[in-house]
Design an enzyme around this catalytic site. Structure first.
Site, PDB file in Angstrom:
ATOM      1  N   SER A  86       0.828  -1.205   0.000  1.00 43.67           N
ATOM      2  CA  SER A  86       0.000   0.000   0.000  1.00 43.67           C
ATOM      3  C   SER A  86       0.863   1.256   0.000  1.00 43.67           C
ATOM      4  CB  SER A  86      -0.962  -0.030   1.186  1.00 43.67           C
ATOM      5  OG  SER A  86      -1.868   1.048   1.136  1.00 43.67           O
TER       6      SER A  86
ATOM      7  N   ASP B 115      -3.717   6.277  -3.078  1.00 43.49           N
ATOM      8  CA  ASP B 115      -2.585   5.731  -2.346  1.00 43.49           C
ATOM      9  C   ASP B 115      -1.832   4.751  -3.246  1.00 43.49           C
ATOM     10  OD1 ASP B 115      -4.441   3.678  -2.298  1.00 43.49           O
ATOM     11  OD2 ASP B 115      -4.108   3.141  -0.217  1.00 43.49           O
TER      12      ASP B 115
ATOM     13  N   ASP C 145      -1.489   1.484  -3.698  1.00 44.44           N
ATOM     14  CA  ASP C 145      -2.151   0.393  -4.422  1.00 44.44           C
ATOM     15  C   ASP C 145      -3.515   0.813  -4.953  1.00 44.44           C
ATOM     16  OD1 ASP C 145      -3.139   0.490  -1.801  1.00 44.44           O
ATOM     17  OD2 ASP C 145      -3.576  -1.640  -1.732  1.00 44.44           O
TER      18      ASP C 145
ATOM     19  N   ASP D  12      -6.378   1.672  -3.793  1.00 37.98           N
ATOM     20  CA  ASP D  12      -7.688   1.219  -3.300  1.00 37.98           C
ATOM     21  C   ASP D  12      -8.379   2.294  -2.471  1.00 37.98           C
ATOM     22  OD1 ASP D  12      -6.016   1.035  -1.093  1.00 37.98           O
ATOM     23  OD2 ASP D  12      -6.759  -0.918  -0.438  1.00 37.98           O
TER      24      ASP D  12
END
Length: 454
Positions: A99, A243, A245, A247
């Site tokens: 992340s 962010d 990743d 999501d």
């Protein structure tokens, strides 16, 4: 000696420094364990842009294939693109990402078929036990017939599915600045936004897991400064930050001012309720603004309050048949996305709402942003339980004050509330406070902090 996984197997995922805390041989064991615990015939795997991600992902695939499981690799993707693949293909999935953590970190987010979460109580503890066991005894015996490893591109299908859920065909032209933070938004945004009435101004779309421009964590105000400045310079209608990743999404208005994730939750909730005839359950965690349950009720829905964390949100969505859920951390969950979280779908809802009327974003979200909030304030403490007990003692006998301990300690009156929660992984207490006006909020915030840090 067995590998010590206590530092890398978290409540919801695997995360640690590569190669110091975990590496490709360990990833291969995780793949074998995932195959055994899910008892799957086939799985799907994706990864982000970190330098270590392709190798770790392929090692995981080898481990699963050795157990006779067929593996579909979708390659570079966002976490919600992996959830899409898990849902659309009805396969357990694994996403290799850390992340917003720094470049030296990597991790695995795992799910069962249909994007159902894998956490400590839903398979992650068993996976950890197997990996620890096999790190001493050696990998389990290979299946008589190993599984296949094949590649599949799901980006266009993912984008088409998202666009099928939000009508953007009649929006007015909008100028939008998007900061991908050198993360996976740079991969997904061009395809998802293609053909829409958007003048896209890209920032940091180059995939670079070393994060050369800023940390890919828009929760930290320092990491959206570039976006805020660019929105003002471009005269854009809004800005969106993802962010690492991709999501989670964060929104700033035409002035560059941050839009509270609670306001985004309320906005999307009102749209989802309208789509469902003004009926439905909306999940929100206990640190979202008072405005969220108010807006839900005003639009005919039923708000349900839950603990912080995606496993609790997803469990409540499944239990109640909820149509949408939101968290103040900018995770947004949709029933028509397998109850999984997708920042991209939330972003499309914001674009549709803004483009469907003539006013600026600041005016649109004002109706959903009704109170003064502190944001999350972290304090390092040696004795979390002791500080929480001190807070409880200080407030429990006050007239008109209510306490609840659903998640940490929430103290509330008719004019203000605050919540203090311990971190699961660090010696921190996290404070969120809200009041009907800024002066009251500051007073309550400072009073609570004095006890926490006393």
């Amino acid at each position: 000696m067995a590998a010590d996984l206590s530092t890398i197997v978290k409540a919801y995922d695997v995360r640690g420094v590569v190669p110091d805390q975990w590496d490709e041989p360990l990833a291969e064991l995780f793949g074998a364990a995932f195959a055994q615990v899910t008892d799957a015939d086939a799985i799907v795997i994706g990864h982000d842009m970190r330098p270590s991600s392709p190798g770790l992902s392929r090692a995981f695939a080898r481990g699963a294939a050795a157990r006779g499981v067929d593996v579909t690799e979708i390659g570079l993707c966002s976490t919600d693109q992996l959830y899409y693949a898990s849902g659309a293909l009805n396969l357990p999935g694994a996403m290799f990402t850390a992340s917003h953590n720094p470049a030296r970190y990597n991790g695995i987010k795992m799910c069962r078929a249909g994007a159902a979460p894998v956490g400590q109580d839903t398979g992650l503890a068993e996976i950890r036990e197997l990996v620890e066991q096999w790190s001493t005894s050696g990998a389990p015996a290979s299946a008589a017939t190993p599984g296949t490893i094949t590649q599949r591109d799901t980006l266009e299908d993912y984008a088409a599915h998202l666009r099928s859920l939000v009508d953007l065909t009649t929006i007015r032209p909008l100028k939008v600045v998007v900061d991908a933070g050198n993360g996976m938004g740079g991969h997904t945004v061009p395809t998802v936004f293609a053909g829409l009435a958007l003048d896209l101004v890209p920032m940091y779309f180059e995939l670079d897991g070393t994060f050369p421009n800023h940390e890919a964590n828009p929760l930290d105000p320092a990491n959206i400064v570039d976006l805020q400045k660019r929105v003002r310079e471009e005269g854009a209608d809004l800005g969106i930050a993802f962010d690492g990743d991709a999501d989670r999404c964060f929104v700033v208005d035409e002035h560059g001012n941050p839009v509270s994730p609670s306001a985004v939750t309320a906005l999307v909730a009102s749209r989802e309720l309208a789509k469902h005839g003004g009926k439905g359950t909306i999940i929100h965690n206990l640190i979202t603004s008072w405005s969220v349950p108010e807006v839900v009720k005003e639009n005919g829905g039923t708000p349900v309050r839950t603990r912080v964390g995606h496993s609790f949100i997803k469990a409540e969505m499944a239990r109640t048949g909820a149509i949408f859920g939101g968290e103040h951390s900018a995770h947004y969950y949709f029933a028509d996305f397998w109850n999984a979280d997708t920042g991209m779908l939330a972003a499309l809802h914001v674009l549709a709402a803004l483009g469907g009327q003539d006013g600026p974003l600041s005016a649109l979200v004002a109706q959903y942003d009704r109170y003064a909030g502190s944001g999350e304030i972290n304090s390092t403490v040696d004795d979390q339980a002791g500080r929480l007990a001190a807070l409880k003692t200080a407030y429990e006998s006050r007239e008109g004050v209510e306490l609840d301990e659903l998640d940490g300690l929430t103290v509330s009156t008719t004019d203000w509330w605050f919540n203090v929660r311990p971190s699961n992984t660090e010696p921190l207490l996290r404070l969120n406070a809200e009041a009907r006006d800024e002066t009251t909020m500051a007073k309550i915030r400072d009073e609570a902090l004095a006890i926490i840090r006393g």
